[in-house]
Design a protein around this motif. Structure first.
Motif, PDB file in Angstrom:
ATOM      1  N   LEU A  76     -89.075 -60.275 -19.563  1.00  8.61           N
ATOM      2  CA  LEU A  76     -88.993 -60.362 -21.018  1.00  8.61           C
ATOM      3  C   LEU A  76     -90.369 -60.674 -21.596  1.00  8.61           C
ATOM      4  O   LEU A  76     -91.224 -61.281 -20.931  1.00  8.61           O
ATOM      5  N   TYR A  80     -91.930 -62.508 -25.142  1.00  8.24           N
ATOM      6  CA  TYR A  80     -91.658 -63.294 -26.330  1.00  8.24           C
ATOM      7  C   TYR A  80     -92.942 -63.369 -27.146  1.00  8.24           C
ATOM      8  O   TYR A  80     -94.054 -63.331 -26.617  1.00  8.24           O
ATOM      9  N   GLY A 127     -90.841 -71.686 -32.553  1.00  5.44           N
ATOM     10  CA  GLY A 127     -90.469 -71.404 -31.188  1.00  5.44           C
ATOM     11  C   GLY A 127     -90.715 -69.943 -30.844  1.00  5.44           C
ATOM     12  O   GLY A 127     -90.857 -69.110 -31.728  1.00  5.44           O
ATOM     13  N   LYS A 160     -88.936 -82.651 -35.942  1.00  7.40           N
ATOM     14  CA  LYS A 160     -89.981 -81.666 -35.647  1.00  7.40           C
ATOM     15  C   LYS A 160     -91.220 -82.358 -35.072  1.00  7.40           C
ATOM     16  O   LYS A 160     -91.919 -81.814 -34.221  1.00  7.40           O
ATOM     17  N   TYR A 161     -91.488 -83.550 -35.569  1.00 12.64           N
ATOM     18  CA  TYR A 161     -92.615 -84.343 -35.068  1.00 12.64           C
ATOM     19  C   TYR A 161     -92.106 -85.738 -34.730  1.00 12.64           C
ATOM     20  O   TYR A 161     -91.269 -86.293 -35.441  1.00 12.64           O
ATOM     21  N   TYR A 221     -80.783 -74.920 -23.075  1.00 14.66           N
ATOM     22  CA  TYR A 221     -81.907 -75.303 -22.224  1.00 14.66           C
ATOM     23  C   TYR A 221     -82.821 -76.273 -22.958  1.00 14.66           C
ATOM     24  O   TYR A 221     -82.909 -76.265 -24.195  1.00 14.66           O
ATOM     25  N   TYR A 224     -86.970 -76.862 -22.594  1.00 12.60           N
ATOM     26  CA  TYR A 224     -88.248 -76.472 -22.010  1.00 12.60           C
ATOM     27  C   TYR A 224     -89.333 -77.394 -22.535  1.00 12.60           C
ATOM     28  O   TYR A 224     -89.271 -77.847 -23.679  1.00 12.60           O
ATOM     29  N   GLN A 266     -93.481 -77.646 -23.166  1.00 14.97           N
ATOM     30  CA  GLN A 266     -94.765 -76.951 -23.207  1.00 14.97           C
ATOM     31  C   GLN A 266     -95.863 -77.996 -23.189  1.00 14.97           C
ATOM     32  O   GLN A 266     -96.038 -78.746 -24.151  1.00 14.97           O
ATOM     33  N   PHE A 293     -89.016 -77.690 -26.413  1.00 14.75           N
ATOM     34  CA  PHE A 293     -88.259 -76.619 -27.046  1.00 14.75           C
ATOM     35  C   PHE A 293     -86.843 -76.585 -26.500  1.00 14.75           C
ATOM     36  O   PHE A 293     -86.621 -76.602 -25.288  1.00 14.75           O
ATOM     37  N   GLY A 323     -82.505 -62.222 -24.123  1.00 16.50           N
ATOM     38  CA  GLY A 323     -83.359 -63.383 -23.932  1.00 16.50           C
ATOM     39  C   GLY A 323     -82.802 -64.644 -24.554  1.00 16.50           C
ATOM     40  O   GLY A 323     -81.614 -64.748 -24.884  1.00 16.50           O
ATOM     41  N   TYR A 324     -83.679 -65.598 -24.722  1.00 19.02           N
ATOM     42  CA  TYR A 324     -83.308 -66.887 -25.296  1.00 19.02           C
ATOM     43  C   TYR A 324     -83.588 -66.896 -26.795  1.00 19.02           C
ATOM     44  O   TYR A 324     -84.499 -66.219 -27.270  1.00 19.02           O
ATOM     45  N   PHE A 346     -84.909 -69.659 -29.291  1.00 12.95           N
ATOM     46  CA  PHE A 346     -85.547 -70.973 -29.245  1.00 12.95           C
ATOM     47  C   PHE A 346     -85.456 -71.681 -30.588  1.00 12.95           C
ATOM     48  O   PHE A 346     -85.446 -71.046 -31.655  1.00 12.95           O
ATOM     49  N   GLY A 347     -85.446 -73.000 -30.524  1.00 18.29           N
ATOM     50  CA  GLY A 347     -85.680 -73.794 -31.713  1.00 18.29           C
ATOM     51  C   GLY A 347     -87.173 -73.819 -32.010  1.00 18.29           C
ATOM     52  O   GLY A 347     -87.985 -73.256 -31.267  1.00 18.29           O
ATOM     53  N   SER A 348     -87.535 -74.495 -33.083  1.00 19.30           N
ATOM     54  CA  SER A 348     -88.930 -74.480 -33.521  1.00 19.30           C
ATOM     55  C   SER A 348     -89.786 -75.527 -32.818  1.00 19.30           C
ATOM     56  O   SER A 348     -90.989 -75.599 -33.042  1.00 19.30           O
TER      57      SER A 348
END
Lengths: 112, 113
Positions: free
Chosen positions: A34, A36, A43, B9-10, B33, B35, B37, B90, B101-102, B104-106
């Motif tokens: 994939l 992205y 995100g 968010k923060y 999920y 994740y 970063q 995330f 795919g996934y 994601f949130g922000s």
């Protein structure tokens, strides 16, 4: 052990030209790949995918190519637009693994 | 109408504190999920839940405890925060057939000082 690698941290292209982003993987069990796209403070958003039974998948300006023997895939964007400027992540998964393994991203800048 | 929303968010907090990050998805997906970063920009999986059941726990310190009260929610609680926990976290969701795919949130930017 970095199983998915994007060896170019950044890429700069002129608007209207082709952008080619590359990705290499080491795990031969990966069978689904994939791409992205990620803008700052957001995100990642899913762009395009390809199964290992194919070697090409196209969606509008975006085409993903898969070379299984070389364990390499690439994303082509034609024509590139300034709005394409973002970080692009390559990801791979193996059936049954229940997760995707991501590369560390390539920052694409498309200049007007 | 956000598909995957995570709060806050923060988050800036001191070492040793306990904090939680919440995640909710309204897509009807079965799998969620977390994740992480890190500063090197890698997105590394931490946990995966399918229909409230833990599926994946990837060598994450046990100071991190996910909780899924229902399949639309997956929260992350972190005890005794350390400087090295500073990262962007995330949340994501997907259907198990992998197509698309996934989502994601922000992201939640956690800074431990």
């Amino acid at each position: 052990d970095q199983q998915v690698k994007q060896n170019s941290p950044s890429l700069s292209v002129q608007e209207g030209r082709i952008s080619i982003l590359n990705c290499d993987y080491t795990n031969s069990m990966f069978d689904y790949f994939l791409w992205y796209k990620k803008y700052p403070a957001e995100g990642p958003t899913f762009l395009i995918s390809i199964s290992s039974i194919k070697d090409k998948n196209e969606d509008g300006r975006f085409t993903v190519f898969l070379n299984k023997s070389a364990k390499h895939l690439s994303l082509h964007i034609v024509p590139s637009q300034p709005g394409d400027s973002a970080v692009y992540f390559c990801a791979a998964s193996a059936r049954g693994a229940g997760k995707s393994t991501f590369g560390d991203g390539t920052t694409l800048t498309v200049k007007p | 109408d956000t598909a995957v929303s995570q709060t806050p968010k923060y988050l800036v907090t001191q070492m040793g504190n306990d904090k939680s990050i919440k995640c909710e998805q309204n897509l009807g997906h079965d799998t969620m999920y977390w994740y992480k970063q890190d500063s090197k920009k890698f997105l590394k999986i931490m946990f995966s839940y399918n229909n409230k059941e833990l599926i994946i726990n990837e060598t994450v310190p046990n100071r991190f405890s996910p909780k899924s009260p229902d399949k639309a929610h997956l929260n992350l609680h972190i005890n005794s925060l350390e400087l090295g926990d500073s990262a962007v976290y995330f949340c994501a969701s997907s259907q198990p057939d992998r197509d698309g795919g996934y989502t994601f949130g922000s992201g939640t930017r956690l800074t431990v000082v």
